[in-house]
Structure formats: structure tokens, C-alpha cells
Design an enzyme around this catalytic site. Structure first.
Site, mmCIF file in Angstrom:
data_model
loop_
_atom_site.group_PDB
_atom_site.id
_atom_site.type_symbol
_atom_site.label_atom_id
_atom_site.label_comp_id
_atom_site.label_asym_id
_atom_site.label_seq_id
_atom_site.Cartn_x
_atom_site.Cartn_y
_atom_site.Cartn_z
ATOM 1 N N LYS A 201 38.320 43.324 56.478
ATOM 2 C CA LYS A 201 38.494 44.271 57.802
ATOM 3 C C LYS A 201 40.025 44.457 57.543
ATOM 4 O O LYS A 201 40.771 43.774 57.147
ATOM 5 C CB LYS A 201 38.136 43.202 58.867
ATOM 6 C CG LYS A 201 38.569 43.764 60.265
ATOM 7 C CD LYS A 201 37.322 44.671 60.655
ATOM 8 C CE LYS A 201 37.788 45.535 62.021
ATOM 9 N NZ LYS A 201 37.135 46.849 61.965
ATOM 10 N N ARG A 292 55.149 30.789 41.887
ATOM 11 C CA ARG A 292 56.573 30.937 41.153
ATOM 12 C C ARG A 292 57.633 30.756 42.265
ATOM 13 O O ARG A 292 57.465 30.633 43.316
ATOM 14 C CB ARG A 292 56.655 32.290 40.490
ATOM 15 C CG ARG A 292 56.438 33.463 41.621
ATOM 16 C CD ARG A 292 56.773 34.828 41.149
ATOM 17 N NE ARG A 292 56.829 35.785 42.286
ATOM 18 C CZ ARG A 292 56.024 36.305 42.853
ATOM 19 N NH1 ARG A 292 54.656 36.157 42.390
ATOM 20 N NH2 ARG A 292 56.194 37.152 43.813
HETATM 21 C C1 MV4 Z 1 45.839 44.021 53.780
HETATM 22 C C2 MV4 Z 1 46.421 44.885 54.887
HETATM 23 C C3 MV4 Z 1 45.639 44.971 56.160
HETATM 24 N N1 MV4 Z 1 44.398 44.287 56.372
HETATM 25 N N2 MV4 Z 1 44.582 43.467 54.115
HETATM 26 C C4 MV4 Z 1 49.190 44.628 50.546
HETATM 27 C C5 MV4 Z 1 49.573 43.890 49.277
HETATM 28 C C6 MV4 Z 1 48.432 42.908 49.255
HETATM 29 N N3 MV4 Z 1 49.160 41.786 48.884
HETATM 30 C C7 MV4 Z 1 47.585 43.071 50.610
HETATM 31 N N4 MV4 Z 1 48.368 43.982 51.250
HETATM 32 C C8 MV4 Z 1 47.712 44.084 52.551
HETATM 33 N N5 MV4 Z 1 46.529 43.688 52.879
HETATM 34 C C9 MV4 Z 1 44.174 43.626 54.878
HETATM 35 N N6 MV4 Z 1 42.822 42.948 55.296
HETATM 36 C C10 MV4 Z 1 47.624 45.178 54.717
HETATM 37 C C11 MV4 Z 1 48.379 45.136 53.587
HETATM 38 C C12 MV4 Z 1 49.690 45.757 53.214
HETATM 39 C C13 MV4 Z 1 50.730 45.026 53.276
HETATM 40 C C14 MV4 Z 1 50.949 43.354 53.451
HETATM 41 C C15 MV4 Z 1 52.126 42.981 53.254
HETATM 42 C C16 MV4 Z 1 53.224 43.584 53.165
HETATM 43 C C17 MV4 Z 1 53.110 44.788 53.186
HETATM 44 C C18 MV4 Z 1 52.059 45.469 53.143
HETATM 45 C C19 MV4 Z 1 52.136 46.993 53.001
HETATM 46 C C20 MV4 Z 1 50.867 47.565 53.190
HETATM 47 C C21 MV4 Z 1 49.751 47.036 53.312
#
Ligand code: MV4
Length: 445
Positions: A201, A292
Site C-alpha cells: 500500500k 553498516r
Molecule cells: C514507500 C513509500 C511509500 N509507501 N513505501 C523509497 C526508497 C525505499 N527505501 C522505499 N521508499 C519508499 N517506500 C510505501 N509503501 C515511499 C518511499 C519513498 C521514500 C522513502 C524514504 C525517503 C524518501 C522517499 C522518497 C520517495 C519515496
């Protein structure tokens, strides 16, 4: 105690590890590529070994070259820093096979967290909240559509081998699924040689808040509070701080307990970080675990007054940690100073630093490997330093940051300093009112 540590890295983190080793009476060995022969980590280490050509694959990622350097210099341990081989389970295993201590987790701990579906299943079993989604791998486009319809759009497709946004697609409605599914799969396959996808989601406008943890080989785990890393652009963090302006004592307790459960579930040993997404209602969900030391570890060091590299080395030797959790006593902010042009889409700006004046004074820390006359090579990441300020309150830490940024003089290359100066004056930022989407609407004047 280790007598000699080889540092399998470059730049500011190599220097950071050398500094702690010197305080602990441990000798250091630098390794360097031909592009880095004039780097400070080479000059500051007790010994230095050239391990190959400029491209990372020929040097900092070349395991045989690094092991040869460790053998000829008689290293007892290898510190991998961040990036490069820091989360390479094979490298951790090869170190063990050669009787050289890898200062970081064991291969099985890296593997359990490296595959995101495995990590998520482990977290569900451990009782750590995760984002609702597919049970494991998606087997087909039809299955993806079915799960999305049941769960409700928007959803997000992620690569099981991923992290950092590669192979990730947000899908807002059924009509977009086919394209998104195929593109994500192709991108994951090309980037990771593994095109496995899963679905979650989509959480809109979340904050990225991570918990620093430490664990020893006797099963003791503690948390060292949070860092807010929401200020990022295209999955590159630009500013980090501790505590998070969004944090409450209750949320810190709950996220701290969840992070410790996550680490315990894999018998984690070393320092590490559990990343969470936090929504506007302060629901939090496990995202991934970094096995890390991270770039942004310094803000935690400043607010709890601990040297995390020293703790990491002590854990690797086999010392016990106290098992107490730590609360921030101060407020720290870190700005990443990159050799990039913020007026031109943050395009890399390598080259020679002709003039350099770095800020100083009360509450200012700089972790950097650059000097006047240093040439930034085009082969590696563009971070040339971290400016960290610490004060009693967030407002004061921001004011000190603005003052320190104003003192910086770097000529010959473009840097992210003008971006940071403007951010420190931004009302929303100063109010702590931001999410991971903040920079999408940020215009540089
Ligand atoms: C998400 C999300 C919204 N909903 N998962 C970005 C990198 C990866 N580690 C996971 N990420 C995200 N996962 C769900 N279910 C939004 C992001 C995301 C994000 C997360 C942390 C920091 C910056 C971000 C930038 C865009 C999207």
C-alpha cells in the site's frame, strides 16, 4: 585489541575511521586507487597500499586486491565504511575465511536484510509493524492487479533486491499497472540481476525516520534514538537531524522497541540502523535495515555524546555493550556538502578546489577529506564533506548552521552550500513541517 585495521574505503569516512583508531592506539592501513593518491586518508594512515585503477570495480570494489593488501600489511581487521563493500555478504565471509575480522555484521545478517521480502517476512514474525502488501513475490501482472484491487490504490511496486528507489513504481490506478509492473521488473533485473517484485500500500507524504541501534555477540541490543532523514532528493539524503522534530517520547519508545526487536530477530551484532516510514498519524512501518555505519551517524554521536566508530570497533573485538538506550541530550543537524550545482539539477561538479575556508567555532563539526588544491575525482560520489552543528535547541542548531554555511568559502567547483543556506531560512523547515516530498516543491532562488 586489534593492532592494525585496514580501511577498505576512501574520502571522509576513511579519515573518520583513522581518527578513532588513532585515539584507540590502533595502527591504520589506507588503500587507495590511482585517482586518490593525493587523498588525505592516504597521508593520515600509518601505511597505504595502492589497490588499482580509478574505477571502483578495479579498486574499492575489488575483493582480491583488498585481501592482498590486508595480507601483505598483516591487518587483523577490515573496516568497510559505507557504500562499496560495506553490505557485501561475500566480502564479510571472505574476511572470516582469512582470519581477518570484518568490522560489521556476519554474512547471514547481511543476507537476511539484503533481500527485502526475506527482511519483511522476518519482521512480521518478530512482531515489527510492516506496510500491508503482497505476501512475498508477485508471480504475474494479473496477480499484481488482483492484490491492488483488493487492497485499494494507490500501491507501490518494489524490487526485492532493491533499496534506494531503484525498481520502484507508484501505481495510482488499474490502468497504470501494466506499464509500471513491466518497467519496474526490467529496471530491477538490469540493476540487481534479480527482477523479483513485491507490492505495498502506498503511504503518501511520509517521514523517513530511522533508529540507530547497536548489538553485541552476547545478545544485548540497545537503541541510540532516531534521525530524521526526510529532506532528500531522488533518494539522496541532503540533511539529517536528531532528534526528529516530529518525535514524541511515546513514539520514540515504540519505535525504539520495534527497532530492537528487528535487530534481535537476526541476532544482530555491530552498529546498524532500522529505517521506518512514519505517516501523519504517527503510525510507523519497517522499511529496511542498514547493516553498516551510515553517512549520517555523526548527528547521533553529537546528541548522545558517543563515538559510534569506537563502539563499532569495541563490539567487533567482543566487548559487551551496556544494554541501556540513549535519548538525545542536544539537537544536531547535518548538511551534506556535495560537489554539485544546485542551480543545474544538482549536476556533479568535480575539479580542483582552488580556495578553501572552512567554518569553525562553537557547536560546529566538519567531517571532510578535502583541502585547498585538492582535485575531486569524477569517479566516486560527490560528497566532499559534512557540516554538523549542535546546540541546546533545534532553532539554535539551525542558526548555527546558517552562520557556519555563511563562513564557508569553496572556489573552483560548485557546491550544495547555496541550497542549504536557503533551506535554513525556509519557514516550513524551521517549523519542522516537512515530509519526504518537501524538496519536490522547493525552488532555489
Ligand atoms: C514507500 C513509500 C511509500 N509507501 N513505501 C523509497 C526508497 C525505499 N527505501 C522505499 N521508499 C519508499 N517506500 C510505501 N509503501 C515511499 C518511499 C519513498 C521514500 C522513502 C524514504 C525517503 C524518501 C522517499 C522518497 C520517495 C519515496
Amino acid at each position: 585489541m586489534f593492532k592494525k585495521i585496514l580501511i577498505a574505503n576512501r574520502g571522509e569516512i576513511a579519515l573518520r575511521v583513522i581518527r578513532t583508531c588513532r585515539e584507540m592506539g590502533i595502527k591504520t592501513i589506507a588503500v587507495y586507487s590511482t585517482a586518490d593518491k593525493d587523498s588525505l586518508h592516504v597521508k593520515f594512515a600509518d601505511e597505504a597500499v595502492c589497490i588499482g585503477k580509478a574505477q571502483s570495480s578495479e579498486s574499492y570494489l575489488n575483493i582480491p586486491h583488498i585481501m592482498a593488501a590486508a595480507e601483505i600489511t598483516n591487518a587483523d581487521a577490515i573496516h568497510p565504511g559505507y557504500g562499496f563493500l560495506a553490505e557485501n555478504a561475500k566480502f564479510s565471509q571472505i574476511c572470516a575465511d582469512h582470519g581477518i575480522k570484518f568490522i560489521g555484521p556476519l554474512p547471514e545478517m547481511i543476507n537476511k536484510m539484503g533481500d527485502k521480502i526475506t527482511a519483511k517476512e522476518t519482521m512480521i514474525k518478530a512482531g515489527v509493524p510492516v506496510i500491508p502488501g503482497s505476501e512475498g513475490l508477485l508471480n504475474s501482472l494479473e496477480e499484481a492487479k488482483g492484490i491492488a484491487k483488493e487492497m485499494g490504490y494507490p500501491v507501490i511496486l518494489k524490487a526485492t533486491a532493491g533499496g534506494g528507489g531503484k525498481g520502484m513504481r507508484i501505481v495510482w490506478e488499474d490502468g497504470e499497472m501494466e506499464r509500471a509492473y513491466n518497467n519496474a521488473k526490467a529496471e530491477a533485473g538490469a540493476s540487481f540481476k534479480n527482477d523479483g517484485l513485491y507490492m505495498e500500500k502506498y503511504v503518501d507524504e511520509p517521514r523517513h525516520i530511522e533508529i540507530q541501534i547497536a548489538g553485541d555477540r552476547y545478545g544485548n541490543i540497545c537503541h541510540l534514538s532516531e534521525r530524521d532523514c526526510s529532506i532528500q532528493r531522488r533518494h539522496q539524503k541532503l540533511v539529517e537531524e536528531s532528534p526528529s522534530p516530529f518525535m514524541t517520547p511515546d513514539l520514540r519508545y515504540k519505535m525504539g522497541e520495534a527497532a530492537k526487536k528487528a535487530a534481535s530477530a537476526i541476532n544482530y551484532e555491530s552498529v546498524g540502523t532500522v529505517e521506518f516510514l512514519v505517516d501523519k498519524h504517527r503510525n510507523f512501518y519497517f522499511m529496511e535495515m542498514n547493516t553498516r555505519i551510515q553517512v549520517e551517524h555523526c548527528v547521533t554521536e553529537e546528541v548522545i555524546n558517543y563515538d559510534l566508530i569506537k563502539e563499532q570497533i569495541k563490539i567487533a573485538i567482543g566487548e559487551r555493550i551496556s544494554g541501556n538506550d540513549y535519548e538525545p541530550q542536544l539537537h544536531a543537524i547535518e548538511c551534506r556538502i556535495n560537489a554539485e550545482d544546485p542551480y543545474n539539477d544538482f549536476r556533479p561538479s568535480p575539479g580542483k578546489i582552488t580556495v578553501l575556508h572552512q567554518p569553525g567555532g562553537h557547536g560546529v563539526r566538519i567531517d571532510s577529506h578535502v583541502y585547498a588544491g585538492y582535485v575531486i575525482p569524477p569517479y566516486y560520489d560527490s560528497m566532499i564533506g559534512k557540516l554538523i552543528t549542535v546546540a541546546q535547541t533545534r532553532q539554535e542548531a539551525i542558526d548555527t548552521m546558517y552562520r557556519a554555511l555563511s563562513e564557508y568559502v569553496i572556489e573552483g567547483i560548485k557546491t550544495t552550500i547555496p541550497f542549504h543556506l536557503q533551506l535554513m531560512q525556509n519557514d516550513k523547515f524551521r517549523e519542522g513541517d516537512f515530509t519526504t516530498k518537501f524538496l519536490e516543491g522547493f525552488k532555489l532562488k
